[in-house]
Design a protein around this motif. Structure first.
Motif, PDB file in Angstrom:
ATOM      1  N   GLU A  17       2.979  -4.385   3.191  1.00  0.00           N
ATOM      2  CA  GLU A  17       4.509  -3.827   2.770  1.00  0.00           C
ATOM      3  C   GLU A  17       3.189  -2.258   3.387  1.00  0.00           C
ATOM      4  O   GLU A  17       2.750  -2.077   2.352  1.00  0.00           O
ATOM      5  CB  GLU A  17       5.374  -3.611   2.326  1.00  0.00           C
ATOM      6  N   VAL A  18       3.802  -1.892   3.758  1.00  0.00           N
ATOM      7  CA  VAL A  18       3.040  -0.078   3.205  1.00  0.00           C
ATOM      8  C   VAL A  18       4.025   1.136   2.692  1.00  0.00           C
ATOM      9  O   VAL A  18       5.370   1.210   4.166  1.00  0.00           O
ATOM     10  CB  VAL A  18       2.180   0.846   4.495  1.00  0.00           C
ATOM     11  N   LEU A  19       3.891   2.006   1.811  1.00  0.00           N
ATOM     12  CA  LEU A  19       5.620   3.258   1.736  1.00  0.00           C
ATOM     13  C   LEU A  19       4.777   4.126   2.070  1.00  0.00           C
ATOM     14  O   LEU A  19       3.344   4.787   1.653  1.00  0.00           O
ATOM     15  CB  LEU A  19       5.731   2.764  -0.590  1.00  0.00           C
ATOM     16  N   VAL A  20       5.478   4.803   2.876  1.00  0.00           N
ATOM     17  CA  VAL A  20       4.718   5.353   3.766  1.00  0.00           C
ATOM     18  C   VAL A  20       5.290   6.685   3.585  1.00  0.00           C
ATOM     19  O   VAL A  20       6.593   6.964   3.533  1.00  0.00           O
ATOM     20  CB  VAL A  20       4.791   5.808   5.041  1.00  0.00           C
ATOM     21  N   ALA A  32       0.768  -1.224   0.181  1.00  0.00           N
ATOM     22  CA  ALA A  32      -0.238   0.036   0.482  1.00  0.00           C
ATOM     23  C   ALA A  32       0.906   1.523   0.242  1.00  0.00           C
ATOM     24  O   ALA A  32       1.677   1.403   0.544  1.00  0.00           O
ATOM     25  CB  ALA A  32      -0.597  -0.078   1.194  1.00  0.00           C
ATOM     26  N   ILE A  33       0.264   2.740  -0.446  1.00  0.00           N
ATOM     27  CA  ILE A  33       0.574   3.664  -0.590  1.00  0.00           C
ATOM     28  C   ILE A  33      -0.133   4.453  -0.094  1.00  0.00           C
ATOM     29  O   ILE A  33      -0.537   5.060   0.090  1.00  0.00           O
ATOM     30  CB  ILE A  33       1.238   4.335  -1.774  1.00  0.00           C
ATOM     31  N   VAL A  34       0.831   5.599   1.066  1.00  0.00           N
ATOM     32  CA  VAL A  34       0.357   6.455   1.913  1.00  0.00           C
ATOM     33  C   VAL A  34       1.305   7.207   1.914  1.00  0.00           C
ATOM     34  O   VAL A  34       1.831   7.513   2.603  1.00  0.00           O
ATOM     35  CB  VAL A  34       0.251   5.914   3.645  1.00  0.00           C
ATOM     36  N   PHE A  35       0.559   8.491   1.440  1.00  0.00           N
ATOM     37  CA  PHE A  35       1.289  10.231   1.993  1.00  0.00           C
ATOM     38  C   PHE A  35       0.026  11.084   2.164  1.00  0.00           C
ATOM     39  O   PHE A  35      -1.483  10.645   2.861  1.00  0.00           O
ATOM     40  CB  PHE A  35       0.943  10.366   0.469  1.00  0.00           C
ATOM     41  N   GLY A  36       0.737  11.530   3.529  1.00  0.00           N
ATOM     42  CA  GLY A  36       0.757  12.671   4.785  1.00  0.00           C
ATOM     43  C   GLY A  36       0.821  13.126   5.263  1.00  0.00           C
ATOM     44  O   GLY A  36       1.883  12.495   4.966  1.00  0.00           O
TER      45      GLY A  36
END
Ligand code: FAD
Ligand code: AMP
Lengths: 256, 326
Positions: free
Chosen positions: B54-57, B33-37
């Motif tokens: 996996e999370v790409l942050v 997952a990609i999480v931007f913020g």
């Protein structure tokens, strides 16, 4: 201020569109300016009225698309340009954005480039942001109102969560939605002017670019399955009686 | 297949179709997952719970407000360094822009609003307002696709699930500035709603109330809102209702509004023009309430109630309330 409105020509939204022999057919329905792009022209004209300047309508399409440009002229645009070339038949949105960007550069740029939200035929809603990216200009998408002050533009962006106020320096790329205001009807004078207008046609050679190879391609056209709905009209003596039966019918469908 | 899924959220409020995209990604192979913020721990946690391995942050003050350019540059840099085969997004106003821009950076294309995707990445999507479907593919090295809400199954949430977090570098080349948000018109999420109750021009037609057009329409939409909230649904509208100023544009269903696919769509005082129909034709069950037996909406509906919406809507709310034991 120089404003460019990007418009496309599409089959009328009342058209019965079908897949026939692997081709899209809309029978004898007329081709019209993409309804979303009428808002782009309207938005451009509003800005011209507010701060002065000129509006250029720009279209990439076949010769027939002249009529869509004439509609923009009849609404009040000052000039129109058609980019047309047999090599541009299968453009994807990035390809359309590249050609639009090249044409915008040939025009000499503009302070504002206004798009519709999406096309009725492809419905991708990608071209505005892609053109902005190629031109390295800020993108203010889905504007419901536009305000230019000094060298910057502020829009009220209409998104799922409500309205968001966003600003950027000019030149900028915008796309607009219906809240911008109903597109004006062509005036009698406008129609006369449009019918006489000389619309230059630019080829790829004129732009000095080659046809972009499409990355997104179609492999098949499908007529969606016809939903055979048999309608059952619920009748009853009183609204309560109708509601009672209707409630049972809805619950029996197990959609809740 | 290596897939990245962009989790779209607005100030932490996640678009549920992000999870549907995650489910689709897992059915094709590995899913990050990609999480931007800024301050997005809760979003990251939810991504693990809905199945991300996996999370790409990118958690950074520069990303506090969604801005197309910063988000796109960050996404493009991430994608070109890690080379996924596919990046999926829920279809929203933000992701159409984001995917559009990254496609330019990554020299690829975007398949928008898809309702199906096979293992060779051939997608099905609507064209000509859904009057036709096309099968389409993207020849770029990284394929970008935005999925239609409610077209793919939503994975189950597994509370407490965790995985690895990878930090992503932020590319802060903003060209625009977010000045602020108008007091939220109450978030309208028609795309994800399983029930939609919509009102049309008919909501302003009740001479018995002795009110003017707008006040009558307000009353009509109140009745519609009560039915929608009983069913946990959202309120929709026809363009005539929006143009009349009865309700805001965010509620509009149809060609120039939202295309929706709820389980239940109840159209009240809507005639059923083609431009409205193309927005709601994917509903599983359509119910129409209209005074005019010849209204085209009755041909589009499974059940029709002929009569005044001001009488039938509240009666239907009462009947359903009783039967649902609420
Ligand atoms: C380019 C273009 C894009 C468009 N995009 C959209 C779009 O996105 N969405 C959209 O909805 N429309 C759209 N339209 C407009 C569309 O063509 C119709 O004009 C619109 O949908 C009509 O809205 P309506 O059904 O509410 O109003 P009307 O057609 O006026 O129908 C009102 C209905 O209410 C019924 N009624 C009246 N009073 C009562 C009562 N008390 N109780 C019960 N029934 C009652 C009437 O019998 C009638 O059937 C678009 C049009 C164009 C040209
Ligand atoms: N061939 C074209 N010529 C001019 N403008 C276009 C063309 N294609 C798309 N546009 C513009 O880009 C918007 C979005 O198109 P699309 O990404 O195809 O949905 C449209 O509303 C138009 O403003």
């Amino acid at each position: 201020m120089k404003i460019i409105a990007c418009i496309k020509q599409v089959p009328d939204s009342e058209a019965k569109v079908k897949a026939e022999g692997g081709q899209v057919s809309w029978g004898d329905a007329p081709l019209v300016i993409n309804p979303f792009d009428e808002y782009a022209v309207e938005g451009a004209l509003q800005q011209k009225e507010a701060i002065g300047g000129t509006v250029t309508a720009l279209c990439v399409g076949p010769e027939s698309a002249r009529d869509a440009l004439k509609h923009a002229l009849a609404m009040g645009a000052d000039e129109a340009i058609l980019v047309s070339d047999p090599a541009l038949e299968n453009l994807d949105t990035v390809g359309a954005a590249r050609i639009l960007a090249a044409a915008i550069q040939k025009i000499g740029g503009a302070e504002m480039i206004i798009f519709g939200r999406q096309t009725l035929d492809n419905g991708a809603g990608l071209t505005p942001a892609q053109t902005a990216r190629i031109l390295k200009m800020p993108m203010l998408g889905l504007a419901g109102s536009i305000k230019v002050e000094g060298g910057s533009v502020t829009v009220d962006r209409v998104i799922e969560e409500g309205r968001q106020t966003v600003s950027a320096n000019l030149p900028a790329v915008l796309s607009v939605v219906q809240s911008i205001g109903e597109p004006r009807y062509p005036s009698f004078m406008g129609i006369r002017k449009a019918s006489k207008a000389n619309i230059p046609v630019w080829s790829l050679g004129d732009l000095g670019v080659s046809a972009p190879a499409p990355v997104v391609t179609r492999s098949e056209l499908i007529n969606p399955p016809v939903q055979e709905t048999t309608t059952e009209i619920i009748s009853g003596e009183t609204p309560e009686a109708i509601a009672e039966i209707l409630a049972d019918k809805i619950l029996a469908e197990k959609v809740l | 297949m290596k897939t990245f899924v962009y989790i779209d959220h607005f100030k932490g409020e996640i678009q549920p179709a992000s999870w549907e995209a995650l489910g689709l990604a897992k059915s094709l192979g590995s899913a990050s997952a990609i999480v931007f913020g800024s301050g997005v721990d809760a979003v990251v946690k939810a991504a693990f719970e809905f199945g991300a391995e996996e999370v790409l942050v990118a958690d950074d003050a520069a990303l506090a407000d969604y801005r197309a350019e910063v988000y796109a540059s960050t996404l493009s840099a991430l994608a070109s360094s890690l080379n996924p085969n596919l990046i999926l997004f829920p279809t929203t106003a933000r992701t159409r822009e984001l995917a559009a821009m990254s496609a330019v950076d990554l020299e690829t294309g975007v398949l928008t609003d898809i309702s199906d995707l096979d293992s060779s990445l051939v997608a099905t999507r609507p064209i000509y307002e859904g009057k036709l479907l096309e099968k389409t593919a993207c020849a770029g090295k990284i394929v970008l696709a935005t999925i239609r809400a409610r077209a793919f199954p939503k994975p189950a949430q597994n509370p407490g699930a965790a995985g690895s977090i990878t930090k992503v570098e932020v590319k802060a080349d903003a060209l625009s500035e977010v000045k602020g948000y108008a007091a939220a018109e109450s978030a309208v999420n028609l795309g994800d709603a399983s029930v939609i109750v919509s009102g049309g021009r008919g909501v302003s037609n009740n001479p018995a109330l002795g009110l003017d057009e707008l006040a009558t329409a307000q009353k009509g939409f109140e009745l519609i809102g009560e039915l929608a909230s009983l069913l946990g649904g959202a309120v929709g509208a026809s363009r005539a209702a929006v143009d009349g100023g009865y309700i805001t544009y965010a509620h509009q269903v149809g060609q120039t509004g939202k295309v929706v696919s709820p389980d239940l769509y109840i159209a009240c005082g809507i005639s059923g023009a083609i431009q409205h129909y193309v927005g709601m034709r994917n509903a599983k069950l359509v119910v129409a309430i209209n005074k005019d037996a010849d209204a085209p909406i009755f041909k589009q509906a499974r059940y029709g109630a002929l009569g005044d919406l001001f009488a039938i809507v509240p009666a239907l709310t009462a009947a359903l309330k009783k039967k649902l034991g609420k």
